[in-house]
Structures are given as C-alpha cells and as structure tokens.
Write an enzyme that holds these catalytic residues in place. Structure first.
Site, PDB file in Angstrom:
ATOM      1  N   ASP A 166       0.846  -1.206   0.000  1.00  0.00           N
ATOM      2  CA  ASP A 166       0.000   0.000   0.000  1.00  0.00           C
ATOM      3  C   ASP A 166       0.869   1.240   0.000  1.00  0.00           C
ATOM      4  O   ASP A 166       2.039   1.179   0.350  1.00  0.00           O
ATOM      5  CB  ASP A 166      -0.811   0.046   1.309  1.00  0.00           C
ATOM      6  CG  ASP A 166      -1.915  -0.968   1.311  1.00  0.00           C
ATOM      7  OD1 ASP A 166      -2.140  -1.595   0.267  1.00  0.00           O
ATOM      8  OD2 ASP A 166      -2.547  -1.117   2.375  1.00  0.00           O
TER       9      ASP A 166
ATOM     10  N   LYS B  77      -3.453   2.507  -2.860  1.00  0.00           N
ATOM     11  CA  LYS B  77      -4.882   2.768  -2.982  1.00  0.00           C
ATOM     12  C   LYS B  77      -5.304   3.914  -2.092  1.00  0.00           C
ATOM     13  O   LYS B  77      -6.437   4.368  -2.141  1.00  0.00           O
ATOM     14  CB  LYS B  77      -5.677   1.532  -2.586  1.00  0.00           C
ATOM     15  CG  LYS B  77      -5.817   0.520  -3.675  1.00  0.00           C
ATOM     16  CD  LYS B  77      -6.420  -0.776  -3.159  1.00  0.00           C
ATOM     17  CE  LYS B  77      -7.607  -0.541  -2.245  1.00  0.00           C
ATOM     18  NZ  LYS B  77      -8.763   0.082  -2.908  1.00  0.00           N
TER      19      LYS B  77
ATOM     20  N   MET C 180      -9.953   6.564   8.902  1.00  0.00           N
ATOM     21  CA  MET C 180     -10.377   7.329   7.723  1.00  0.00           C
ATOM     22  C   MET C 180     -11.450   8.352   8.109  1.00  0.00           C
ATOM     23  O   MET C 180     -12.475   8.473   7.436  1.00  0.00           O
ATOM     24  CB  MET C 180     -10.899   6.373   6.634  1.00  0.00           C
ATOM     25  CG  MET C 180      -9.787   5.460   6.123  1.00  0.00           C
ATOM     26  SD  MET C 180     -10.346   4.182   5.005  1.00  0.00           S
ATOM     27  CE  MET C 180     -10.984   2.955   6.139  1.00  0.00           C
TER      28      MET C 180
HETATM   29  N1  SAH Z   1      -5.242  -1.732   8.243  1.00  0.00           N
HETATM   30  C1  SAH Z   1      -4.931  -0.426   8.775  1.00  0.00           C
HETATM   31  C2  SAH Z   1      -5.998   0.586   8.491  1.00  0.00           C
HETATM   32  C3  SAH Z   1      -6.218   0.865   7.020  1.00  0.00           C
HETATM   33  S1  SAH Z   1      -7.397   2.110   6.738  1.00  0.00           S
HETATM   34  C4  SAH Z   1      -4.634  -0.548  10.282  1.00  0.00           C
HETATM   35  O1  SAH Z   1      -4.868  -1.585  10.875  1.00  0.00           O
HETATM   36  O2  SAH Z   1      -4.136   0.434  10.859  1.00  0.00           O
HETATM   37  C5  SAH Z   1      -6.389   3.544   6.641  1.00  0.00           C
HETATM   38  C6  SAH Z   1      -6.582   4.439   7.846  1.00  0.00           C
HETATM   39  O3  SAH Z   1      -5.839   3.916   8.927  1.00  0.00           O
HETATM   40  C7  SAH Z   1      -6.079   5.840   7.677  1.00  0.00           C
HETATM   41  O4  SAH Z   1      -7.016   6.652   7.011  1.00  0.00           O
HETATM   42  C8  SAH Z   1      -5.910   6.252   9.128  1.00  0.00           C
HETATM   43  O5  SAH Z   1      -7.145   6.568   9.695  1.00  0.00           O
HETATM   44  C9  SAH Z   1      -5.435   4.966   9.759  1.00  0.00           C
HETATM   45  N2  SAH Z   1      -3.973   4.924   9.875  1.00  0.00           N
HETATM   46  C10 SAH Z   1      -3.124   4.057   9.296  1.00  0.00           C
HETATM   47  N3  SAH Z   1      -1.847   4.278   9.679  1.00  0.00           N
HETATM   48  C11 SAH Z   1      -1.906   5.316  10.542  1.00  0.00           C
HETATM   49  C12 SAH Z   1      -0.928   6.019  11.315  1.00  0.00           C
HETATM   50  N4  SAH Z   1       0.349   5.705  11.261  1.00  0.00           N
HETATM   51  N5  SAH Z   1      -1.359   7.037  12.099  1.00  0.00           N
HETATM   52  C13 SAH Z   1      -2.652   7.354  12.181  1.00  0.00           C
HETATM   53  N6  SAH Z   1      -3.614   6.732  11.473  1.00  0.00           N
HETATM   54  C14 SAH Z   1      -3.246   5.724  10.678  1.00  0.00           C
END
Ligand code: SAH
Length: 464
Positions: free
Chosen positions: A248, A270, A383
């Site tokens: 990703d 994506k 998100m």
């Molecule tokens: N599978 C991922 C989430 C994917 S959806 C997980 O478990 O974290 C993508 C969302 O994850 C982003 O829009 C944000 O809200 C959050 N996200 C992912 N990495 C992040 C980070 N380092 N800091 C804050 N939010 C994060």
C-alpha cells in the site's frame, strides 16, 4: 560515510607495527588471525610478543624503527602510545608507501580497524568512524550472541560445496537449498562433527534436486503503523523471504528497505486521491505473481484484517488455488492510543471499544450513533478526517456531550507524529486549523493523559 569498509587480502603481504605495549598487543592479536608477514619494532616488547617471535609467528626487531623499515609494507600500525614516537614512525611508513593507522589518533590515521565479529570465513566489521566506540562494542556483543559459533565452520564447508550446488537452477531453488543448509540441516549436523556436515550437504542436494519447485504462496502481512520497530518478527521474516512485495501507499520507506534486496516491489497504492489501482487489478496482480511460483508478500498498513479489503484478496487467491496465510500487525488504533498514554478499555468506563470507519464505499459511514453518544464510550475512527463534521453532527444529534474529548493522532508511531487534543464541539474547526496531510486516527472519548512525557522530553532526559 567518511571511511569506506573493504576487506584487504593480507596473505603473504607485509604488515609493520611499531610498539611493544598493550596497544601493540591488541592489534597483533587481530593481525595474527591473518597470514600476513608481521614485523614488529619494539625496544621493550611485552613477553607475549617475544613468545610469538620465538614461535615464528612474527618477526621481532628489538630496536626503534628506522627509515627503510616499512618498504614493501601494505599496512603500518603506530602503536607506541606516545604522540611524538607515533608521529615519527608513521611519517617513515607513509613515505615508504604503507597505509597508516595511529592507535587512538583517528585524525592522522589513513585507515581504522573496525570492531570485528570473527566467524571466519564470515567476518562482520563494525565501524562508527570513531563517533561511538561504546556503540560499536554493544553491536559487537549483540552479534556475537546472535551468530552461532559454528557458523564459520558451516560457511567454510559450504564454500567448498558451492560448485556442486550449482547443479541447482539459479534463483529460488538454489536459495532454498542454502537456507536449509545454514539454518536447519547444517547446524543440526554440526553437533556430530564436520563429516556429518559434508554428508548432510550431499543428502540435502539430492533432496533439492528431486523435489518440485515450491509453489507460489501469498502472505498477507500487517506492516504496523509505520515505525519499523513495530513490525512483528514474522513480518520481518516474510519480507526477508519475499520474491515480490505488493504494498500500500501507507507503507513507510524504512519498512520497504527490509525486503530482500532482489525482491520486486510493487506499489499498489490505494490510499489518498492520486491515481490508484482498482481492487480487481490488485487481486489479479497478486494471483499473477503467485502463479509464477513467487513467494508474494501482500503488505498492508497496520493490521491486514482491519479496513484492509483483505477478504476480496483472499477470495481471489482461493479461486485461483493459491495458498495464503495472514501475519497479524499492530493496528493504527493501538499505536495512536499508546501515543497518548491511554487504554482503549478501562474498568468502570468502557467495557467495549469500537473500530469505525469514517467512510465506506457509499460515502460517510453510518453507525450506531445512539450507543456511541452515551457517556464513557470509546471509538477508534479510521479514515475519519473528511467525515469529522458528519460524525460530530450525528453524535450531538443523538445526545452526546459536546465536551466529550476527541483526540486525533496523525502519523502515529512515525517521526512526524502529531497529536491534536480536541472535543466533539470543536473537532471540525481544530482539524481545519491543524491542516493534517498524513494518515490520522480519531480517538473518540479519549483525551491525552495529563503529565505524559513527550518523546522529545524523554530524549532530553536521556542525554542530560
Ligand atoms: N489496516 C490499517 C488501516 C487501514 S485504513 C490498520 O490496521 O491500521 C487507513 C486508515 O488507517 C487511515 O485513514 C488512518 O485513519 C489509519 N492509519 C493508518 N496508519 C496510521 C498512522 N500511522 N497514524 C494514524 N492513522 C493511521
């Protein structure tokens, strides 16, 4: 990099050292591991040096070094532990064409000797350009503990077998063979002696020549929130073994660095609003690579099972008869809540926590607002940046207290992490003012714990 590491062939070549005390002994102990011709100049040599000379391991001259003494030498060590003497001897050696090292004088040395982990023929050299000898020693100790003492023997026997093993086709098959040797069958055989190791190599080769190529496989790997230290050991291992890494856009470059050097990296970004691959294209890409026999790592931010569209990709694998497994990761909510020193659940406050998405395929996502509006509820909203006003409106409409704490953590666990402490009432305005550009997680119902030391404060304390 001020100093470029190289390994110098010293066999049969001349190395000169001036000095007979502790510094000279330390250098000589290392140099005696080589087959160099050693000449030592010392008026008052330590007894060990005299013994080595008697044993024929070096040539000892019991006098001060003179002009002409370093002719033909590749390396020279000034080890008299006396600035004036070292300047004099190194000037001679330098004029006679040797590369010089002055013990404990980085500035005037032309080369430095690294800290060494010796598993001959495997040698690890550690250098800090004189910046942190303590660090070099710590790294050395760590590696000493980690590399089995028999590694050198395995490597020596393995080296002699390399030509024979060329019977295996290059690439994956050959790598699998050597991986089995160094990390499975070899170490086991070593306990029974060197002959057993040689026999094991023959047997292993037979096995690898006859087995079918390993079929392709897909590992769905959670890469964590960004800090490479938050990768699991299993994730690291999968990256180490990958032929193809499909990742990703959220994956940080430091983590991609850990992929096997020959691995093909494919950005299936994506996230965000730039050009992106459709989910169908990603599914097809994963299957296509796996069908070539590749070990595919499908690397997803955080944990692959949370808002990761994992099921579509698993279905595509299942349909194509491609085997797969999941490696869990640390989700953004875990990193975010840790950064504010809070718990996601707490006795007498909330017995459950929700993971919500701010929007889904249809737009802003609907949730059980009525329950969430109750006091003490906690939710981790993924998100959620664009949906802030929508979420605020729904919750207040269902009776939530506008003073409910809401904390937004941008880039959780990364160097550029930011924490925005807000309330339900002021969330949209605070987010606009903050102008976030990275991924952000919204923790509804939680405020940063007061008096929590920030990372930079901790660093300052460490160095105080
Ligand atoms: N599978 C991922 C989430 C994917 S959806 C997980 O478990 O974290 C993508 C969302 O994850 C982003 O829009 C944000 O809200 C959050 N996200 C992912 N990495 C992040 C980070 N380092 N800091 C804050 N939010 C994060």
């Amino acid at each position: 990099m001020q100093h470029f590491p190289i390994f110098v062939a010293l066999s049969g070549r001349r190395v000169v050292l001036s000095g007979g005390g502790d510094a000279a002994l330390a250098k000589l102990r290392l140099l005696l591991k080589t087959n160099a011709h050693l000449t030592v100049f010392a008026t008052d040599p330590a007894p060990e040096i005299a013994d080595w000379a008697t044993a024929g391991r070096l040539d000892l001259q019991r006098r001060a070094m003179q002009s002409g003494d370093a002719i033909g030498a590749v390396l020279f060590y000034a080890a008299d532990e006396d600035a004036v003497a070292d300047a004099r001897t190194s000037a001679i050696a330098r004029a006679e064409g040797a590369l010089i090292n002055i013990v404990d004088n980085l500035e005037d040395s032309q080369f430095i000797t690294p800290a060494i982990v010796d598993r001959d023929p495997v040698t690890v050299a550690i250098g800090t350009e004189g910046a942190a000898p303590v660090l070099a020693r710590a790294i050395k100790a760590d590696l000493e503990a980690r590399l089995p003492v028999g590694l050198g023997t395995l490597a020596r026997i393995g080296k002699a077998f390399r030509k024979v093993a060329d019977a295996l086709p290059m690439g994956r098959k050959r790598r699998d063979f050597w991986a089995d040797y160094y990390f499975r069958d070899g170490p086991r055989a070593l306990d029974q002696g060197e002959d057993a190791v040689a026999e094991t190599l023959d047997r292993l080769l037979d096995r690898h020549l006859t087995i079918e190529a390993r079929p392709g496989h897909v590992a769905f790997v959670g890469a964590g929130p960004g800090d490479p230290e938050l990768l699991t050991l299993k994730a690291r291992r999968a990256l180490d073994e990958a032929d193809v890494v499909i990742h990703d856009r959220l994956i940080s470059p430091e983590i991609l660095e850990l992929a096997r050097r020959e691995a093909v990296l494919v950005d299936a970004g994506k996230e965000g609003f730039g050009p992106s691959m459709s989910q169908d294209e990603i599914n097809a890409l994963i299957v296509r690579h796996a069908r070539t026999g590749a070990q595919v790592v499908r690397l997803k931010g955080g944990d692959a099972t949370i808002f990761g569209r994992l099921d579509e990709e698993i279905d595509a694998c299942a349909e194509a008869d491609v085997t797969w497994h999941i490696v869990p990761g640390i989700t953004a909510a875990s990193a975010a809540v840790a950064s504010i020193g809070q718990s996601l659940t707490r006795r007498d406050r909330n017995a459950s926590v929700r993971f919500l998405t701010g929007h889904d395929m249809k737009g802003f996502a609907d949730h059980d607002w009525k329950t969430l509006a109750r006091s003490g509820e906690v939710a981790a909203i993924y998100m959620g940046k664009k949906a802030a006003r929508f979420i605020q409106g729904r919750l207040i409409m269902h009776g939530a207290d506008p003073a409910t704490p809401v904390t937004v953590i941008e880039n959780a666990s990364r160097a550029d992490q930011r924490v925005i402490a807000s309330t339900l009432a002021s969330l949209p305005a605070d987010l606009t003012a903050a102008g976030l550009s990275g991924p952000a997680l919204t923790l509804y119902g939680l405020a940063p714990r007061a008096a929590m030391a920030t990372l930079s404060e901790i660093k300052q304390q460490e160095f105080a």
